[in-house]
Design a protein around this motif. Structure first.
Motif, mmCIF file in Angstrom:
data_model
loop_
_atom_site.group_PDB
_atom_site.id
_atom_site.type_symbol
_atom_site.label_atom_id
_atom_site.label_comp_id
_atom_site.label_asym_id
_atom_site.label_seq_id
_atom_site.Cartn_x
_atom_site.Cartn_y
_atom_site.Cartn_z
ATOM 1 N N SER A 22 0.862 -1.166 0.000
ATOM 2 C CA SER A 22 0.000 0.000 0.000
ATOM 3 C C SER A 22 0.906 1.225 0.000
ATOM 4 O O SER A 22 1.865 1.285 0.765
ATOM 5 N N VAL A 23 0.622 2.168 -0.844
ATOM 6 C CA VAL A 23 1.453 3.375 -0.935
ATOM 7 C C VAL A 23 0.644 4.562 -0.441
ATOM 8 O O VAL A 23 -0.453 4.831 -0.916
ATOM 9 N N ALA A 24 1.199 5.247 0.543
ATOM 10 C CA ALA A 24 0.553 6.440 1.098
ATOM 11 C C ALA A 24 1.435 7.647 0.806
ATOM 12 O O ALA A 24 2.657 7.538 0.783
ATOM 13 N N ALA A 25 0.793 8.759 0.595
ATOM 14 C CA ALA A 25 1.546 9.988 0.345
ATOM 15 C C ALA A 25 2.020 10.560 1.676
ATOM 16 O O ALA A 25 1.227 10.770 2.586
ATOM 17 N N GLY A 26 3.329 10.766 1.757
ATOM 18 C CA GLY A 26 3.904 11.377 2.956
ATOM 19 C C GLY A 26 4.198 12.834 2.676
ATOM 20 O O GLY A 26 3.682 13.410 1.730
ATOM 21 N N SER A 27 5.036 13.427 3.469
ATOM 22 C CA SER A 27 5.399 14.826 3.246
ATOM 23 C C SER A 27 6.359 14.908 2.065
ATOM 24 O O SER A 27 7.572 14.893 2.224
ATOM 25 N N GLY A 28 5.780 14.936 0.864
ATOM 26 C CA GLY A 28 6.576 15.077 -0.346
ATOM 27 C C GLY A 28 7.112 13.770 -0.913
ATOM 28 O O GLY A 28 7.786 13.776 -1.935
ATOM 29 N N GLU A 29 6.825 12.642 -0.278
ATOM 30 C CA GLU A 29 7.306 11.368 -0.809
ATOM 31 C C GLU A 29 6.285 10.269 -0.552
ATOM 32 O O GLU A 29 5.436 10.375 0.324
ATOM 33 N N ALA A 30 6.385 9.215 -1.336
ATOM 34 C CA ALA A 30 5.492 8.077 -1.168
ATOM 35 C C ALA A 30 6.064 7.144 -0.097
ATOM 36 O O ALA A 30 7.262 6.903 -0.049
ATOM 37 N N ILE A 31 5.193 6.646 0.754
ATOM 38 C CA ILE A 31 5.604 5.728 1.815
ATOM 39 C C ILE A 31 4.957 4.378 1.544
ATOM 40 O O ILE A 31 3.734 4.265 1.492
ATOM 41 N N LYS A 32 5.807 3.357 1.356
ATOM 42 C CA LYS A 32 5.307 2.004 1.101
ATOM 43 C C LYS A 32 5.145 1.259 2.414
ATOM 44 O O LYS A 32 6.034 1.268 3.257
ATOM 45 N N THR A 33 4.002 0.616 2.560
ATOM 46 C CA THR A 33 3.762 -0.271 3.695
ATOM 47 C C THR A 33 3.060 -1.513 3.169
ATOM 48 O O THR A 33 2.567 -1.528 2.043
#
Length: 128
Positions: A22-33
């Protein structure tokens, strides 16, 4: 007379958890979990299975990196559990060691009757 063992009995010795990327938008970058929720209605938590460690020949034939532990995982579902390379499989072995594994080969019907499904997994980041 020998007692017959059902596919369900053969594939319910172990349990695992299947998480999808699952990819979530972080502060300016994508975060994969990897989460069970990303699999939607597909089997994900406390999934009954049979996990058998591969020998060196099997691992080589499946393209597993040298020195990395790998397993065949069997599921007794009436339909495809739809395990793909976008998933990770988590389980704890008999000695209490937790394993996080990459999907090396997605689920496929091992009996050609859609009753027994097989997936090959490779341990993430650990050598034999």
């Amino acid at each position: 007379m020998a007692e017959l063992t059902s596919i369900e009995q053969l594939t319910s010795r172990d349990t695992c958890e299947i998480r999808r990327e699952s990819v979530a938008a972080g502060s300016g970058e994508a975060i994969k979990t990897w989460t069970t929720g990303a699999r939607g209605a597909l089997p994900a938590v406390d999934v009954k299975c049979r996990i058998q460690e591969q020998n060196a020949k099997e691992a080589n034939e499946c393209g597993v990196r040298s020195g990395v532990r790998s397993w065949n995982v069997y599921f007794g579902f009436s339909g495809d559990p739809k395990i793909t390379v976008a998933d990770r499989l988590f389980f704890t072995d008999d000695s209490g060691t937790a394993h996080e594994c990459l999907i090396k080969q997605p689920s496929k019907s091992d009996d050609n009757q859609n009753r027994l499904w097989k997936t090959v997994i490779e341990e993430l980041g650990f050598a034999r």
